[in-house]
Scaffold this motif. Structure first.
Motif, PDB file in Angstrom:
ATOM      1  N   UNK A  52       0.745  -1.051   0.026  1.00 32.87           N
ATOM      2  CA  UNK A  52      -0.070   0.096   0.001  1.00 32.87           C
ATOM      3  C   UNK A  52       0.820   1.238  -0.048  1.00 32.87           C
ATOM      4  N   UNK A  53       1.954   1.196   0.791  1.00 34.33           N
ATOM      5  CA  UNK A  53       2.872   2.354   0.948  1.00 34.33           C
ATOM      6  C   UNK A  53       3.650   2.626  -0.599  1.00 34.33           C
ATOM      7  N   UNK A  54       3.859   1.298  -1.123  1.00 38.04           N
ATOM      8  CA  UNK A  54       4.583   1.424  -2.496  1.00 38.04           C
ATOM      9  C   UNK A  54       3.657   2.129  -3.627  1.00 38.04           C
ATOM     10  N   UNK A  55       2.224   1.663  -3.601  1.00 39.83           N
ATOM     11  CA  UNK A  55       1.304   2.206  -4.529  1.00 39.83           C
ATOM     12  C   UNK A  55       0.980   3.435  -4.206  1.00 39.83           C
ATOM     13  N   UNK A  56       0.917   4.223  -2.897  1.00 36.71           N
ATOM     14  CA  UNK A  56       0.919   5.597  -2.748  1.00 36.71           C
ATOM     15  C   UNK A  56       2.027   6.160  -3.505  1.00 36.71           C
ATOM     16  N   UNK A  57       3.348   5.896  -3.630  1.00 37.70           N
ATOM     17  CA  UNK A  57       4.507   6.390  -4.252  1.00 37.70           C
ATOM     18  C   UNK A  57       4.394   6.075  -5.696  1.00 37.70           C
ATOM     19  N   UNK A  58       3.605   5.079  -6.069  1.00 41.03           N
ATOM     20  CA  UNK A  58       3.268   5.159  -7.677  1.00 41.03           C
ATOM     21  C   UNK A  58       2.317   5.782  -8.056  1.00 41.03           C
ATOM     22  N   UNK A  59       1.757   6.488  -7.231  1.00 39.25           N
ATOM     23  CA  UNK A  59       0.397   7.226  -7.868  1.00 39.25           C
ATOM     24  C   UNK A  59       0.539   8.315  -9.039  1.00 39.25           C
ATOM     25  N   UNK A  60       1.750   8.847  -9.033  1.00 41.13           N
ATOM     26  CA  UNK A  60       2.105   9.820 -10.103  1.00 41.13           C
ATOM     27  C   UNK A  60       3.265   9.335 -11.043  1.00 41.13           C
ATOM     28  N   UNK A 116       2.989   6.785 -20.338  1.00 42.01           N
ATOM     29  CA  UNK A 116       2.677   7.092 -19.067  1.00 42.01           C
ATOM     30  C   UNK A 116       1.205   7.361 -19.211  1.00 42.01           C
ATOM     31  N   UNK A 117       0.353   6.760 -18.251  1.00 41.30           N
ATOM     32  CA  UNK A 117      -0.922   7.118 -18.106  1.00 41.30           C
ATOM     33  C   UNK A 117      -1.267   7.984 -17.145  1.00 41.30           C
ATOM     34  N   UNK A 118      -2.215   9.003 -17.773  1.00 46.15           N
ATOM     35  CA  UNK A 118      -2.380  10.171 -16.866  1.00 46.15           C
ATOM     36  C   UNK A 118      -4.036  10.184 -16.272  1.00 46.15           C
ATOM     37  N   UNK A 119      -4.007  10.085 -15.065  1.00 47.31           N
ATOM     38  CA  UNK A 119      -5.436  10.231 -14.682  1.00 47.31           C
ATOM     39  C   UNK A 119      -5.753  11.400 -13.797  1.00 47.31           C
ATOM     40  N   UNK A 120      -6.422  12.535 -14.086  1.00 49.11           N
ATOM     41  CA  UNK A 120      -6.687  13.726 -13.343  1.00 49.11           C
ATOM     42  C   UNK A 120      -7.520  13.447 -12.217  1.00 49.11           C
ATOM     43  N   UNK A 121      -7.056  13.886 -11.204  1.00 49.78           N
ATOM     44  CA  UNK A 121      -7.858  13.681 -10.009  1.00 49.78           C
ATOM     45  C   UNK A 121      -8.854  14.759  -9.984  1.00 49.78           C
ATOM     46  N   UNK A 122     -10.252  14.384  -9.644  1.00 46.42           N
ATOM     47  CA  UNK A 122     -11.348  14.931  -9.618  1.00 46.42           C
ATOM     48  C   UNK A 122     -11.269  16.371  -8.650  1.00 46.42           C
ATOM     49  N   UNK A 123     -11.282  17.508  -9.406  1.00 47.62           N
ATOM     50  CA  UNK A 123     -11.244  18.641  -8.552  1.00 47.62           C
ATOM     51  C   UNK A 123      -9.702  19.230  -8.451  1.00 47.62           C
ATOM     52  N   UNK A 130      -3.126  17.378 -11.993  1.00 49.63           N
ATOM     53  CA  UNK A 130      -1.942  16.520 -11.212  1.00 49.63           C
ATOM     54  C   UNK A 130      -2.365  14.865 -11.938  1.00 49.63           C
ATOM     55  N   UNK A 131      -1.250  14.392 -12.435  1.00 49.37           N
ATOM     56  CA  UNK A 131      -1.310  13.174 -13.074  1.00 49.37           C
ATOM     57  C   UNK A 131      -1.392  12.037 -12.032  1.00 49.37           C
ATOM     58  N   UNK A 132      -2.359  10.927 -12.255  1.00 49.15           N
ATOM     59  CA  UNK A 132      -2.429   9.938 -11.508  1.00 49.15           C
ATOM     60  C   UNK A 132      -2.569   8.614 -11.932  1.00 49.15           C
ATOM     61  N   UNK A 133      -1.980   7.536 -11.220  1.00 52.55           N
ATOM     62  CA  UNK A 133      -1.816   6.373 -11.917  1.00 52.55           C
ATOM     63  C   UNK A 133      -3.334   5.676 -11.139  1.00 52.55           C
ATOM     64  N   UNK A 134      -4.330   5.605 -12.177  1.00 56.12           N
ATOM     65  CA  UNK A 134      -5.875   5.478 -11.996  1.00 56.12           C
ATOM     66  C   UNK A 134      -5.759   3.878 -11.370  1.00 56.12           C
ATOM     67  N   UNK A 135      -4.880   2.954 -11.779  1.00 55.93           N
ATOM     68  CA  UNK A 135      -4.929   1.540 -11.418  1.00 55.93           C
ATOM     69  C   UNK A 135      -4.731   1.428  -9.914  1.00 55.93           C
ATOM     70  N   UNK A 136      -3.655   2.325  -9.601  1.00 57.20           N
ATOM     71  CA  UNK A 136      -3.009   2.249  -8.360  1.00 57.20           C
ATOM     72  C   UNK A 136      -4.298   2.881  -7.321  1.00 57.20           C
ATOM     73  N   UNK A 137      -4.903   4.077  -7.777  1.00 60.39           N
ATOM     74  CA  UNK A 137      -5.947   4.490  -6.873  1.00 60.39           C
ATOM     75  C   UNK A 137      -6.941   3.471  -6.559  1.00 60.39           C
ATOM     76  N   UNK A 138      -7.416   2.880  -7.751  1.00 61.80           N
ATOM     77  CA  UNK A 138      -8.415   1.673  -7.641  1.00 61.80           C
ATOM     78  C   UNK A 138      -8.026   0.619  -6.510  1.00 61.80           C
ATOM     79  N   UNK A 154       0.694  -7.054  -8.893  1.00 60.98           N
ATOM     80  CA  UNK A 154       0.750  -6.692 -10.477  1.00 60.98           C
ATOM     81  C   UNK A 154       0.588  -5.451 -11.001  1.00 60.98           C
ATOM     82  N   UNK A 155       0.015  -4.427 -10.057  1.00 63.99           N
ATOM     83  CA  UNK A 155      -0.011  -2.910 -10.465  1.00 63.99           C
ATOM     84  C   UNK A 155       1.381  -2.554 -10.238  1.00 63.99           C
TER      85      UNK A 155
END
Length: 258
Positions: free
Chosen positions: A31-39, A48-55, A59-67, A132-133
């Motif tokens: 979970x800690x590693x996923x947090x660091x992989x968010x961007x 690079x997959x860019x998912x913008x956080x609502x609002x 800010x580019x986010x790793x959508x799969x890591x967020x999920x 996997x992520x």
């Protein structure tokens, strides 16, 4: 004097507790590693997959890591609810670190719970999915179980793909016409029962797969709504009508929510 032998049931519970504790520790680290992989997400093609956080434009986010992080919190919270109901203790807030500490503290009790193997399997899956992520090779298929259509010998497989790959669906390995889209997944157990299954009811695994909820949530719902149950060996079967009544109410409430 010869040493007293340790009962097999005690040994099994100890092994289960170690597996639960090991998975919780691993989940915390991932979970800690996923947090660091968010961007810093990259697809299998190196783009690079860019998912913008609502609002928060820009800010580019790793959508799969967020999920997956959201899923981790949901699964841990559902098992914390099982402990809360079973032991009469207050559960922590929906904070991953607090939830992991809470479940670790109660790992001995959880190891002796009838759902202990479900907890192990579910945390095993969280570890596999998170890895996997982080490695960029996510498994997007999940075996649900035998096809529910009468006379069909196929196996139902959930394809958790993106819209570009055809979207999510549960399909039969034998008959392609036996397909359910996500909004119909909850109806899988409303089809006629297969021969030989009679009044067996639904297992926690059936319910978790059919309605896409965590196993911990299944046990919480069973306790909260007083589902009738019967045991066959080590397997617990919940009354089909009780389950469907609860799930229809939940579906209706979700549909009415703004």
């Amino acid at each position: 004097m010869p040493c007293a032998s340790i009962p097999a049931s005690s040994t099994s519970a100890q092994l289960t507790r170690r597996r639960i504790t090991r998975n919780l520790v691993t989940i915390g680290e991932l979970y800690h590693e996923l947090t660091h992989s968010l961007s810093s997400a990259r697809t299998s093609r190196g783009v690079v997959e860019r998912v913008r956080e609502r609002g928060t434009p820009g800010i580019p986010l790793n959508g799969r890591a967020v999920e997956v992080r959201d899923r981790v919190r949901g699964v841990l919270a559902s098992w914390a609810a099982v402990v809360r109901e079973g032991r009469g203790v207050p559960a922590p807030t929906r904070n991953t670190v607090a939830l992991l500490a809470f479940l670790s503290h109660h790992s001995g009790w959880l190891a002796g719970h009838e759902a202990a193997e479900d907890l192990v399997a579910e945390t095993d899956d969280l570890v596999k999915t998170a890895w996997g992520v982080l490695s960029g090779h996510t498994d997007r298929r999940m075996v649900v179980g035998p096809c529910v259509r009468p006379g069909c010998r196929g196996t139902l497989v959930a394809h958790l793909g993106t819209a570009s790959s055809g979207g999510a669906a549960i399909t039969c390995t034998v008959e392609r016409g036996h397909t359910w889209t996500p909004e119909l997944w909850h109806t899988l157990h409303e089809t006629p029962r297969r021969a030989g299954r009679g009044t067996a009811g639904l297992t926690a695994q059936d319910i978790a797969a059919g309605w896409r909820i965590a196993s911990g949530t299944v046990y919480w719902l069973a306790n909260t709504h007083g589902w009738r149950r019967r045991k066959s060996g080590r397997q617990v079967y919940y009354d089909r009508d009780d389950v469907l009544a609860t799930m229809r109410t939940r579906t209706a409430a979700a549909g009415a929510a703004p």
